[in-house]
Design an enzyme around this catalytic site. Structure first.
Site, PDB file in Angstrom:
ATOM      1  N   ASP A   1       0.836  -1.195   0.000  1.00  0.00           N
ATOM      2  CA  ASP A   1       0.000   0.000   0.000  1.00  0.00           C
ATOM      3  C   ASP A   1       0.874   1.249   0.000  1.00  0.00           C
ATOM      4  OD1 ASP A   1      -2.195  -1.622   0.090  1.00  0.00           O
ATOM      5  OD2 ASP A   1      -2.521  -1.399   2.250  1.00  0.00           O
ATOM      6  N   LYS A   2       0.308   2.330  -0.460  1.00  0.00           N
ATOM      7  CA  LYS A   2       1.063   3.579  -0.568  1.00  0.00           C
ATOM      8  C   LYS A   2       1.678   3.993   0.764  1.00  0.00           C
ATOM      9  CE  LYS A   2       0.557   8.439  -1.925  1.00  0.00           C
ATOM     10  NZ  LYS A   2      -0.363   9.469  -2.480  1.00  0.00           N
TER      11      LYS A   2
END
Length: 427
Positions: free
Chosen positions: A156-157
């Site tokens: 995930d970012k």
């Protein structure tokens, strides 16, 4: 691709290399002989002109390393019409972008580049994402013959830590199989709000996309969700304020760790998406998300002499995570991020085939209806008693079934008219 250099009007022989192991036949042509169109490949396959180890092949067949591919002559004519300018193989990066990509590297092998992805940097691009890891991979292309590295999994970012990049298409296929089969071992570190009642356990809660969020958010769905399991262990705690936990995903669903920890009432610190306002701690603890891919253990493909074996990589914490650990009084030396589940020995390809055959035979055996063997003895029918038992009325006869129209008796013939001499008619 290995080729013996015969004249262009003769049959050509190619040997499938490790980089092309596992790809479809039509994809092999697109990669190695792009001037041969799909229609030509289909025609050659249909007429038996393409052979793999001497056997006919279809465009959708998968190739294996070491196989010999026979390609007929021709197919080299340029397409009709104006020539199109080929798209560049790599993006041109600035010196700053190249330096940023190189700074993330924590391990390099003949088959892989391992990065320590910082939080806030997306793994792949999107409609509103222009800066991402995938866009920086051109920094590792050193020449025309160097294949562009490929992503084989994602973070995930706002999640930091170990991110594996494959150097070649062949190693990408190999790593992808290991991630899909769950033979790769991943351990995450996280800070969570509160202190779980159980020091360790397994969270088993199916996940699905939450309606009305455009697929941007997941939720627990017991009826229609995909299976999702997470093993966790509390390493240390700061009373009831926060805990430091190790997380090992046993499945690979989107946002799995974040949803599972929030579901048991202990959201990851800084994860406002799933924990809401309660996921932020007061004081000097950072408001960024505290989820870090600490360690990855995966088998490497054998690409040459002395290669292969286990790739075991650990990524250092980002500054905000390390600072929060100090604020809460956690000592990183208390954990080496060892996987919590027992590792099953990896089976060879032949062992997997044998297991599949055994499973298929057992399934067929169970699906068959039970049959009587030739040696079975049939029990004799019980004889009817000679007389009717006293005091019991004879059973009523079963009602006869109604006759169908086809079985009804035909009407009797009419009697002949008088004076006709019986059945004989007039002459």
């Amino acid at each position: 691709m290995t080729e013996a250099p015969p004249p262009s009007d003769n049959v050509r022989q190619f040997t499938v290399t490790e980089d092309d192991d596992g790809i479809r036949l039509d994809r092999w042509f697109k990669r190695n002989l792009p001037q041969v169109g799909f229609a030509t490949v289909s025609r050659w396959a249909r007429t038996g002109q393409i052979r793999v180890d001497g056997k006919r092949a279809k465009p959708e067949d998968r190739l294996e390393q070491g196989q010999t591919l026979r390609v007929p002559p021709g197919g080299d004519e340029p397409p009709a019409g104006p020539a199109r300018k080929a798209a560049p193989r790599t993006r041109v990066l600035s010196p700053e972008q190249i330096a940023e990509a190189k700074a993330m590297v924590i391990r390099e092998t003949p088959s892989a580049i391992v990065l320590n992805k910082p939080p806030g940097l997306a793994t792949q691009g999107g409609s509103k994402t222009t800066k991402h890891v995938d866009g920086l991979l051109d920094a590792f292309v050193t020449g025309e013959k160097t294949p562009r590295p490929r992503l084989v999994h994602r973070l995930d970012k706002d999640t930091s830590g170990v991110l594996l990049i494959a150097r070649t298409p062949g190693s990408a296929a190999s790593f992808s199989k290991r991630f899909a089969s769950r033979s790769a071992r991943k351990v995450y570190w996280a800070l969570v709000v509160g202190n779980p009642d159980l020091a360790e356990g397994v969270i088993d809660a199916p996940l699905a996309k939450q309606p009305g969020t455009g697929g941007e958010k997941m939720h627990i769905d017991e009826e229609n969700g995909a299976a999702a399991k997470t093993r966790y262990r509390v390493v240390d705690n700061a009373g009831q304020r926060a805990a430091w936990v190790e997380l090992e995903p046993l499945t690979g669903r989107t946002h799995q760790l974040r949803v599972h920890m929030a579901a048991i009432g202990h959201p990851i610190v800084g994860d406002g998406k799933y924990g809401g306002p309660d996921s932020f701690l007061t004081g000097a603890v950072s408001r960024k998300m505290h989820l870090h891919a600490r360690r990855l253990i995966i088998s490497e493909p054998k690409t040459g002499e002395g290669t292969g074996g286990k790739l075991d990589v650990t990524a250092e914490l980002p500054p905000h995570f390390a600072m929060s650990m100090e604020v809460l009084g956690f000592d990183q030396s208390l954990s080496d991020a060892s996987p919590m589940r027992d590792e099953a020995p990896e089976r060879s390809g032949e062992e997997k085939k044998q297991a599949a055959r055994r499973h298929f035979k057992q399934a067929r055996k169970e699906a068959r209806s039970p049959r009587r063997s030739r040696g079975d003895v049939v029990a004799p029918k019980a004889k009817k008693p000679a007389g009717k038992p006293a005091g019991k009325a004879a059973p009523k006869a079963a009602a006869k079934p109604a006759k169908s129209p086809a079985n009804r008796a035909r009407p009797a013939p009419k009697a002949p008219p008088k004076g006709t001499g019986g059945s004989r008619g007039r002459r």
